[in-house]
Design a protein around this motif. Structure first.
Motif, PDB file in Angstrom:
ATOM      1  N   LEU A  80       0.829  -1.201   0.000  1.00  0.00           N
ATOM      2  CA  LEU A  80       0.000   0.000   0.000  1.00  0.00           C
ATOM      3  C   LEU A  80       0.867   1.256   0.000  1.00  0.00           C
ATOM      4  O   LEU A  80       0.607   2.197  -0.742  1.00  0.00           O
ATOM      5  N   GLU A  81       1.916   1.259   0.810  1.00  0.00           N
ATOM      6  CA  GLU A  81       2.802   2.413   0.861  1.00  0.00           C
ATOM      7  C   GLU A  81       3.499   2.627  -0.488  1.00  0.00           C
ATOM      8  O   GLU A  81       3.652   3.758  -0.943  1.00  0.00           O
ATOM      9  N   ALA A  82       3.896   1.537  -1.135  1.00  0.00           N
ATOM     10  CA  ALA A  82       4.527   1.651  -2.457  1.00  0.00           C
ATOM     11  C   ALA A  82       3.532   2.213  -3.472  1.00  0.00           C
ATOM     12  O   ALA A  82       3.890   3.050  -4.310  1.00  0.00           O
ATOM     13  N   GLU A  83       2.286   1.764  -3.386  1.00  0.00           N
ATOM     14  CA  GLU A  83       1.245   2.266  -4.289  1.00  0.00           C
ATOM     15  C   GLU A  83       1.021   3.759  -4.068  1.00  0.00           C
ATOM     16  O   GLU A  83       0.925   4.521  -5.034  1.00  0.00           O
ATOM     17  N   LEU A  84       0.955   4.174  -2.814  1.00  0.00           N
ATOM     18  CA  LEU A  84       0.784   5.603  -2.526  1.00  0.00           C
ATOM     19  C   LEU A  84       1.974   6.411  -3.036  1.00  0.00           C
ATOM     20  O   LEU A  84       1.792   7.504  -3.580  1.00  0.00           O
ATOM     21  N   ARG A  85       3.190   5.872  -2.879  1.00  0.00           N
ATOM     22  CA  ARG A  85       4.370   6.580  -3.407  1.00  0.00           C
ATOM     23  C   ARG A  85       4.282   6.705  -4.928  1.00  0.00           C
ATOM     24  O   ARG A  85       4.627   7.732  -5.489  1.00  0.00           O
ATOM     25  N   THR A  86       3.790   5.655  -5.582  1.00  0.00           N
ATOM     26  CA  THR A  86       3.621   5.695  -7.037  1.00  0.00           C
ATOM     27  C   THR A  86       2.621   6.771  -7.424  1.00  0.00           C
ATOM     28  O   THR A  86       2.851   7.537  -8.357  1.00  0.00           O
ATOM     29  N   TRP A  87       1.506   6.841  -6.699  1.00  0.00           N
ATOM     30  CA  TRP A  87       0.493   7.854  -6.997  1.00  0.00           C
ATOM     31  C   TRP A  87       1.057   9.249  -6.800  1.00  0.00           C
ATOM     32  O   TRP A  87       0.779  10.150  -7.588  1.00  0.00           O
ATOM     33  N   LEU A 106      -2.872  13.541  -1.990  1.00  0.00           N
ATOM     34  CA  LEU A 106      -2.142  12.278  -1.849  1.00  0.00           C
ATOM     35  C   LEU A 106      -1.076  12.361  -0.764  1.00  0.00           C
ATOM     36  O   LEU A 106      -0.888  11.411   0.006  1.00  0.00           O
ATOM     37  N   ARG A 107      -0.381  13.466  -0.684  1.00  0.00           N
ATOM     38  CA  ARG A 107       0.623  13.629   0.375  1.00  0.00           C
ATOM     39  C   ARG A 107      -0.050  13.650   1.747  1.00  0.00           C
ATOM     40  O   ARG A 107       0.452  13.062   2.698  1.00  0.00           O
ATOM     41  N   ALA A 108      -1.180  14.345   1.839  1.00  0.00           N
ATOM     42  CA  ALA A 108      -1.913  14.384   3.110  1.00  0.00           C
ATOM     43  C   ALA A 108      -2.426  12.988   3.465  1.00  0.00           C
ATOM     44  O   ALA A 108      -2.349  12.558   4.616  1.00  0.00           O
ATOM     45  N   LEU A 109      -2.931  12.276   2.484  1.00  0.00           N
ATOM     46  CA  LEU A 109      -3.433  10.915   2.700  1.00  0.00           C
ATOM     47  C   LEU A 109      -2.317  10.002   3.200  1.00  0.00           C
ATOM     48  O   LEU A 109      -2.525   9.172   4.085  1.00  0.00           O
ATOM     49  N   ALA A 110      -1.130  10.179   2.678  1.00  0.00           N
ATOM     50  CA  ALA A 110       0.005   9.346   3.085  1.00  0.00           C
ATOM     51  C   ALA A 110       0.380   9.552   4.546  1.00  0.00           C
ATOM     52  O   ALA A 110       0.980   8.671   5.160  1.00  0.00           O
ATOM     53  N   ASP A 116      -7.524   5.117   8.663  1.00  0.00           N
ATOM     54  CA  ASP A 116      -8.112   6.276   7.990  1.00  0.00           C
ATOM     55  C   ASP A 116      -8.011   6.142   6.474  1.00  0.00           C
ATOM     56  O   ASP A 116      -8.964   6.453   5.750  1.00  0.00           O
ATOM     57  N   LYS A 117      -6.861   5.684   5.986  1.00  0.00           N
ATOM     58  CA  LYS A 117      -6.697   5.493   4.541  1.00  0.00           C
ATOM     59  C   LYS A 117      -7.735   4.521   4.012  1.00  0.00           C
ATOM     60  O   LYS A 117      -8.360   4.753   2.975  1.00  0.00           O
ATOM     61  N   GLU A 118      -7.921   3.422   4.735  1.00  0.00           N
ATOM     62  CA  GLU A 118      -8.874   2.405   4.288  1.00  0.00           C
ATOM     63  C   GLU A 118     -10.291   2.972   4.251  1.00  0.00           C
ATOM     64  O   GLU A 118     -11.010   2.792   3.277  1.00  0.00           O
ATOM     65  N   ILE A 119     -10.686   3.670   5.304  1.00  0.00           N
ATOM     66  CA  ILE A 119     -12.042   4.228   5.370  1.00  0.00           C
ATOM     67  C   ILE A 119     -12.280   5.195   4.223  1.00  0.00           C
ATOM     68  O   ILE A 119     -13.314   5.144   3.549  1.00  0.00           O
ATOM     69  N   LEU A 120     -11.325   6.079   3.978  1.00  0.00           N
ATOM     70  CA  LEU A 120     -11.484   7.076   2.919  1.00  0.00           C
ATOM     71  C   LEU A 120     -11.482   6.451   1.525  1.00  0.00           C
ATOM     72  O   LEU A 120     -12.245   6.860   0.654  1.00  0.00           O
ATOM     73  N   THR A 121     -10.626   5.469   1.310  1.00  0.00           N
ATOM     74  CA  THR A 121     -10.520   4.903  -0.034  1.00  0.00           C
ATOM     75  C   THR A 121     -11.621   3.907  -0.360  1.00  0.00           C
ATOM     76  O   THR A 121     -11.942   3.714  -1.531  1.00  0.00           O
ATOM     77  N   LEU A 122     -12.215   3.273   0.642  1.00  0.00           N
ATOM     78  CA  LEU A 122     -13.294   2.316   0.362  1.00  0.00           C
ATOM     79  C   LEU A 122     -14.427   2.974  -0.413  1.00  0.00           C
ATOM     80  O   LEU A 122     -14.941   2.402  -1.366  1.00  0.00           O
TER      81      LEU A 122
END
Length: 179
Positions: A80-87, A106-110, A116-122
């Motif tokens: 997940l962290e790698a995916e966020l870095r890619t984004w 995206l930086r704030a989400l990271a 919190d990430k899971e709740i927001l992205t679902l």
């Protein structure tokens, strides 16, 4: 016949050091104590299931499963962290105001917790309804709304902090106000 508590104490005193050695050899000393604790918690819960002639093997098998589960969890988190870095990297390459806003979000989400990430992205990225997302998290729809509200508030705070640091136009949380 010894009591349940006495049987557990004997089991722990007999095998704790060997389970620690096994865990330390597989995961290092930092995680070994946690693995030993979890192993003996399982042993306490399933004390009657432990075979008398294979107690150490049973404990090693439990420790092995705990280590495997921890490895899977770490792999998911790293993915997940790698995916966020890619984004974030992709967002840097975008042009215009939209790219700047996307990068800020995206930086704030990271910076948010995994929960919190899971709740927001679902709901936002994975397109689930709030009822479906609540089912995924194993909570009521009302509890999900509370968690979502709090996660959005933390995301907005992270965005505001980034905007203050860079003096950009304010960005709003995606999906805010929608249910």
């Amino acid at each position: 016949m010894p009591s349940r508590h006495e049987r557990f104490i004997v089991l722990y005193n007999t095998y704790q050091a060997r389970v620690y050695g096994y865990a330390a050899g597989r995961a290092g000393h930092q995680l070994a104590e946690e693995v030993v604790s979890e192993t003996f918690l399982v042993a306490w819960r399933r004390l009657d299931d432990i075979p008398d002639q294979a107690q150490l093997q049973w404990l090693f098998r439990v420790a092995r499963n705990i280590l495997r589960d921890d490895f899977r969890q770490a792999a998911r988190r790293e993915s997940l962290e790698a995916e966020l870095r890619t984004w974030i990297t992709e967002a840097v390459a975008d042009a215009g105001e939209h790219a700047t806003e996307r990068l800020t979000v995206l930086r704030a989400l990271a910076t948010l917790s995994d929960d919190d990430k899971e709740i927001l992205t679902l709901t936002t990225w994975h397109g689930l309804s709030t009822a479906e997302a609540a089912q995924v998290l194993g909570c009521t729809k009302a509890a999900f709304f509370v968690r979502l509200h709090r996660a959005r508030r933390r995301l907005q705070s992270a965005i505001d902090a980034a905007d203050t640091a860079t003096s950009r136009k304010p960005v709003t949380v995606p999906g805010k106000g929608s249910r």
